[in-house]
Design an enzyme around this catalytic site. Structure first.
Site, PDB file in Angstrom:
ATOM      1  N   SER A   9     -62.931  25.922 -14.372  1.00 56.44           N
ATOM      2  CA  SER A   9     -62.901  25.638 -15.808  1.00 56.44           C
ATOM      3  C   SER A   9     -62.144  26.753 -16.522  1.00 56.44           C
ATOM      4  O   SER A   9     -62.003  26.734 -17.737  1.00 56.44           O
ATOM      5  CB  SER A   9     -64.340  25.557 -16.343  1.00 56.44           C
ATOM      6  OG  SER A   9     -64.988  26.783 -16.069  1.00 56.44           O
ATOM      7  N   LYS A  13     -57.571  31.905 -14.856  1.00 53.20           N
ATOM      8  CA  LYS A  13     -57.418  31.882 -13.396  1.00 53.20           C
ATOM      9  C   LYS A  13     -56.352  30.867 -13.002  1.00 53.20           C
ATOM     10  O   LYS A  13     -55.541  31.103 -12.118  1.00 53.20           O
ATOM     11  CB  LYS A  13     -58.738  31.467 -12.734  1.00 53.20           C
ATOM     12  CG  LYS A  13     -59.838  32.497 -12.806  1.00 53.20           C
ATOM     13  CD  LYS A  13     -61.033  32.000 -12.014  1.00 53.20           C
ATOM     14  CE  LYS A  13     -62.174  32.991 -12.041  1.00 53.20           C
ATOM     15  NZ  LYS A  13     -63.285  32.584 -11.185  1.00 53.20           N
ATOM     16  N   ASP A  66     -64.424  32.722  -6.682  1.00 56.37           N
ATOM     17  CA  ASP A  66     -65.435  33.478  -7.408  1.00 56.37           C
ATOM     18  C   ASP A  66     -64.974  34.931  -7.468  1.00 56.37           C
ATOM     19  O   ASP A  66     -64.421  35.449  -6.496  1.00 56.37           O
ATOM     20  CB  ASP A  66     -66.814  33.367  -6.751  1.00 56.37           C
ATOM     21  CG  ASP A  66     -67.907  33.734  -7.742  1.00 56.37           C
ATOM     22  OD1 ASP A  66     -67.920  33.169  -8.850  1.00 56.37           O
ATOM     23  OD2 ASP A  66     -68.728  34.631  -7.442  1.00 56.37           O
ATOM     24  N   LYS A 167     -49.764  41.272 -13.968  1.00 59.54           N
ATOM     25  CA  LYS A 167     -51.159  41.388 -13.534  1.00 59.54           C
ATOM     26  C   LYS A 167     -51.286  40.941 -12.074  1.00 59.54           C
ATOM     27  O   LYS A 167     -51.956  41.591 -11.270  1.00 59.54           O
ATOM     28  CB  LYS A 167     -52.085  40.556 -14.443  1.00 59.54           C
ATOM     29  CG  LYS A 167     -53.542  40.623 -14.010  1.00 59.54           C
ATOM     30  CD  LYS A 167     -54.487  39.781 -14.852  1.00 59.54           C
ATOM     31  CE  LYS A 167     -55.846  39.652 -14.179  1.00 59.54           C
ATOM     32  NZ  LYS A 167     -56.764  38.725 -14.836  1.00 59.54           N
ATOM     33  N   HIS A 172     -56.739  41.817  -7.961  1.00 59.46           N
ATOM     34  CA  HIS A 172     -57.580  41.226  -6.927  1.00 59.46           C
ATOM     35  C   HIS A 172     -57.155  39.787  -6.654  1.00 59.46           C
ATOM     36  O   HIS A 172     -56.985  39.363  -5.525  1.00 59.46           O
ATOM     37  CB  HIS A 172     -59.039  41.290  -7.399  1.00 59.46           C
ATOM     38  CG  HIS A 172     -59.244  40.791  -8.812  1.00 59.46           C
ATOM     39  ND1 HIS A 172     -58.538  41.297  -9.874  1.00 59.46           N
ATOM     40  CD2 HIS A 172     -60.021  39.806  -9.325  1.00 59.46           C
ATOM     41  CE1 HIS A 172     -58.883  40.658 -10.970  1.00 59.46           C
ATOM     42  NE2 HIS A 172     -59.789  39.749 -10.665  1.00 59.46           N
ATOM     43  N   ARG A 173     -56.935  39.006  -7.740  1.00 61.47           N
ATOM     44  CA  ARG A 173     -56.565  37.597  -7.569  1.00 61.47           C
ATOM     45  C   ARG A 173     -55.144  37.478  -7.022  1.00 61.47           C
ATOM     46  O   ARG A 173     -54.879  36.619  -6.173  1.00 61.47           O
ATOM     47  CB  ARG A 173     -56.693  36.859  -8.917  1.00 61.47           C
ATOM     48  CG  ARG A 173     -56.445  35.360  -8.812  1.00 61.47           C
ATOM     49  CD  ARG A 173     -56.969  34.616 -10.023  1.00 61.47           C
ATOM     50  NE  ARG A 173     -58.390  34.852 -10.206  1.00 61.47           N
ATOM     51  CZ  ARG A 173     -58.900  35.690 -11.123  1.00 61.47           C
ATOM     52  NH1 ARG A 173     -58.115  36.329 -11.981  1.00 61.47           N
ATOM     53  NH2 ARG A 173     -60.194  35.892 -11.198  1.00 61.47           N
TER      54      ARG A 173
HETATM   55  P1  IMP Z   1     -66.251  33.889 -12.198  1.00 62.13           P
HETATM   56  O1  IMP Z   1     -65.451  34.050 -10.953  1.00 62.13           O
HETATM   57  O2  IMP Z   1     -65.649  32.815 -13.056  1.00 62.13           O
HETATM   58  O3  IMP Z   1     -67.710  33.716 -11.910  1.00 62.13           O
HETATM   59  O4  IMP Z   1     -66.047  35.218 -13.009  1.00 62.13           O
HETATM   60  C1  IMP Z   1     -67.060  36.161 -13.248  1.00 62.13           C
HETATM   61  C2  IMP Z   1     -66.771  36.922 -14.503  1.00 62.13           C
HETATM   62  O5  IMP Z   1     -65.706  37.828 -14.260  1.00 62.13           O
HETATM   63  C3  IMP Z   1     -66.363  36.071 -15.694  1.00 62.13           C
HETATM   64  O6  IMP Z   1     -66.920  36.637 -16.864  1.00 62.13           O
HETATM   65  C4  IMP Z   1     -64.862  36.193 -15.720  1.00 62.13           C
HETATM   66  O7  IMP Z   1     -64.353  36.090 -17.036  1.00 62.13           O
HETATM   67  C5  IMP Z   1     -64.666  37.589 -15.165  1.00 62.13           C
HETATM   68  N1  IMP Z   1     -63.402  37.677 -14.442  1.00 62.13           N
HETATM   69  C6  IMP Z   1     -63.067  37.022 -13.303  1.00 62.13           C
HETATM   70  N2  IMP Z   1     -61.816  37.326 -12.959  1.00 62.13           N
HETATM   71  C7  IMP Z   1     -61.352  38.176 -13.888  1.00 62.13           C
HETATM   72  C8  IMP Z   1     -60.103  38.816 -14.087  1.00 62.13           C
HETATM   73  O8  IMP Z   1     -59.131  38.644 -13.344  1.00 62.13           O
HETATM   74  N3  IMP Z   1     -60.027  39.621 -15.160  1.00 62.13           N
HETATM   75  C9  IMP Z   1     -61.059  39.823 -16.025  1.00 62.13           C
HETATM   76  N4  IMP Z   1     -62.227  39.237 -15.900  1.00 62.13           N
HETATM   77  C10 IMP Z   1     -62.367  38.409 -14.831  1.00 62.13           C
END
Ligand code: IMP
Length: 187
Positions: A9, A13, A66, A167, A172-173
């Site tokens: 969602s 990402k 995740d 970025k 990480h991504r």
């Molecule tokens: P999830 O993978 O969507 O569960 O992300 C967990 C939390 O980390 C969420 O609040 C995301 O907004 C944050 N998050 C995940 N990836 C990033 C990133 O690349 N940059 C900043 N925040 C991130």
């Protein structure tokens, strides 16, 4: 052009995955069908749980991810709770928890776990990490989530002060996507 479905969602990402895969002719398409986020000890378990849930509704290959930020001075918190903490404490709450902690001790690691699966196959996990520090205040307006407070090692700017392509070179991504791409190239 090959299509790859990304169960998420999160538009941020999605944009990062699209940016990386467009250059190799893969069209990343969002599928926002949602899945419960298991409260587990590791990102890997959360991703695996997501795959098990989504594959009951989807019978084609897909990816999901995740991620979380692990802050050294907080013994790895918020880690797997990053989403919950972002929506409750927020970035200002995190900065308050780190009040008085000097830059040298504000180390943190962002982790990303991508899962790729085909119907009836075991999912493959691709992990990327990025080390850096938590800034003293919020800086920048790009990106999403913790981007305004995370400075990757090797730069002085936060992720929120960088464009998507930049970025991806650090993040990480970007790294987990790179591994996923290597896997596709070998297929
Ligand atoms: P999830 O993978 O969507 O569960 O992300 C967990 C939390 O980390 C969420 O609040 C995301 O907004 C944050 N998050 C995940 N990836 C990033 C990133 O690349 N940059 C900043 N925040 C991130």
């Amino acid at each position: 052009m090959k299509t790859l479905y990304f169960i998420t969602s999160n538009k941020g990402k999605l944009t990062e995955a699209q940016e990386r895969f467009a250059s190799v002719g893969i069209d990343v398409v969002q599928k926002d069908i949602g899945y419960p986020e298991l409260q587990a000890a590791t990102l890997e378990e959360v991703a695996q749980f997501g795959v098990d849930h989504v594959r009951q509704q989807v019978n084609h290959p897909f990816i999901l991810e995740d991620a979380g930020i692990f802050i050294d001075a907080l013994h790895g918190f918020p880690g797997v709770y990053s989403s919950y903490v972002y929506h409750t404490l927020g970035l200002q709450g995190i900065l308050r928890l780190l009040q008085g902690v000097p830059t040298a001790k504000r180390g943190a690691t962002f982790r990303s776990v991508f899962a790729y699966t085909e119907p009836h196959a075991q999912p493959r996990l691709f992990i990327g990490e990025c080390q850096g520090t938590v800034s003293l205040g919020e800086q920048g307006t790009q990106g999403f989530g913790y981007d305004p407070v995370f400075i990757p090692q090797g730069d002085t700017r936060t992720f929120a002060q960088m464009g998507t392509k930049e970025k991806n070179q650090f993040s990480h991504r970007g790294r987990s996507l790179e591994k996923l791409l290597d896997f596709f190239k070998k297929q």
